[in-house]
Scaffold this motif. Structure first.
Motif, PDB file in Angstrom:
ATOM      1  N   ASN A   2       0.832  -1.197   0.000  1.00  0.00           N
ATOM      2  CA  ASN A   2       0.000   0.000   0.000  1.00  0.00           C
ATOM      3  C   ASN A   2       0.876   1.259   0.000  1.00  0.00           C
ATOM      4  OD1 ASN A   2      -1.758   2.080   0.601  1.00  0.00           O
ATOM      5  ND2 ASN A   2      -2.806   0.986   2.237  1.00  0.00           N
ATOM      6  N   PRO A   3       0.684   2.201  -0.967  1.00  0.00           N
ATOM      7  CA  PRO A   3       1.488   3.427  -1.015  1.00  0.00           C
ATOM      8  C   PRO A   3       1.338   4.288   0.246  1.00  0.00           C
ATOM      9  CG  PRO A   3       0.164   3.210  -3.015  1.00  0.00           C
ATOM     10  CD  PRO A   3      -0.223   2.109  -2.104  1.00  0.00           C
ATOM     11  N   ILE A   7       4.473   5.576   2.633  1.00  0.00           N
ATOM     12  CA  ILE A   7       4.675   6.995   2.986  1.00  0.00           C
ATOM     13  C   ILE A   7       4.695   7.157   4.509  1.00  0.00           C
ATOM     14  CG2 ILE A   7       3.631   9.296   2.911  1.00  0.00           C
ATOM     15  CD1 ILE A   7       2.672   8.575   0.053  1.00  0.00           C
ATOM     16  N   GLY A   8       3.786   6.475   5.198  1.00  0.00           N
ATOM     17  CA  GLY A   8       3.744   6.545   6.664  1.00  0.00           C
ATOM     18  C   GLY A   8       5.026   6.044   7.303  1.00  0.00           C
TER      19      GLY A   8
END
Length: 126
Positions: A2-3, A7-8
């Motif tokens: 999951n993108p 990022i997180g």
């Protein structure tokens, strides 16, 4: 993958990195033990101060003398109620790991030896 999750994770790693860098690069204020040095007493009779330790803080005015085997002597500009005063402090070779720089503020724990010569026992940069 999951993108949003990528990022997180990247943001969390960056936050930990920069937060740790800020935390560990901060200068610590080292407290030095001793009575505060009275510059008026130094000017009147520094020899009478032998046998005790004092703390004095000021800005390095000049490095007067420096040798690898005998240490160095610095001129410390100390603010006092009567205006700025200057104190010569001998820094023995055992304290040579402290990089003394002109125009920087330092605190010294000092003692006085025969003749009223101030000798550094401990140094903390402010």
């Amino acid at each position: 993958m999951n993108p949003g999750l990528l990022i997180g994770v990247a943001v969390a790693i960056a936050a930990l990195f920069f937060g740790g860098k800020l935390l560990f690069s901060g200068k610590s204020e080292q407290s030095l033990a001793g009575s505060e040095l009275d510059m008026a007493t130094v000017e009147e009779n520094a020899n009478s101060l032998r046998g005790n330790e004092y703390v004095v803080e000021g800005k390095i005015d000049d490095r007067v003398l420096w040798t690898d085997d005998q240490g160095q002597v610095v001129s410390l500009k100390v603010d006092s109620p009567a205006g700025p005063r200057f104190l010569g402090i001998e820094i023995p070779p055992g304290l040579s790991d402290v990089n003394i720089e002109r125009e920087q503020t330092y605190a010294f724990r000092i003692s006085f030896r025969q003749g009223g010569i101030a000798v550094a026992e401990e140094i903390a940069r402010r």
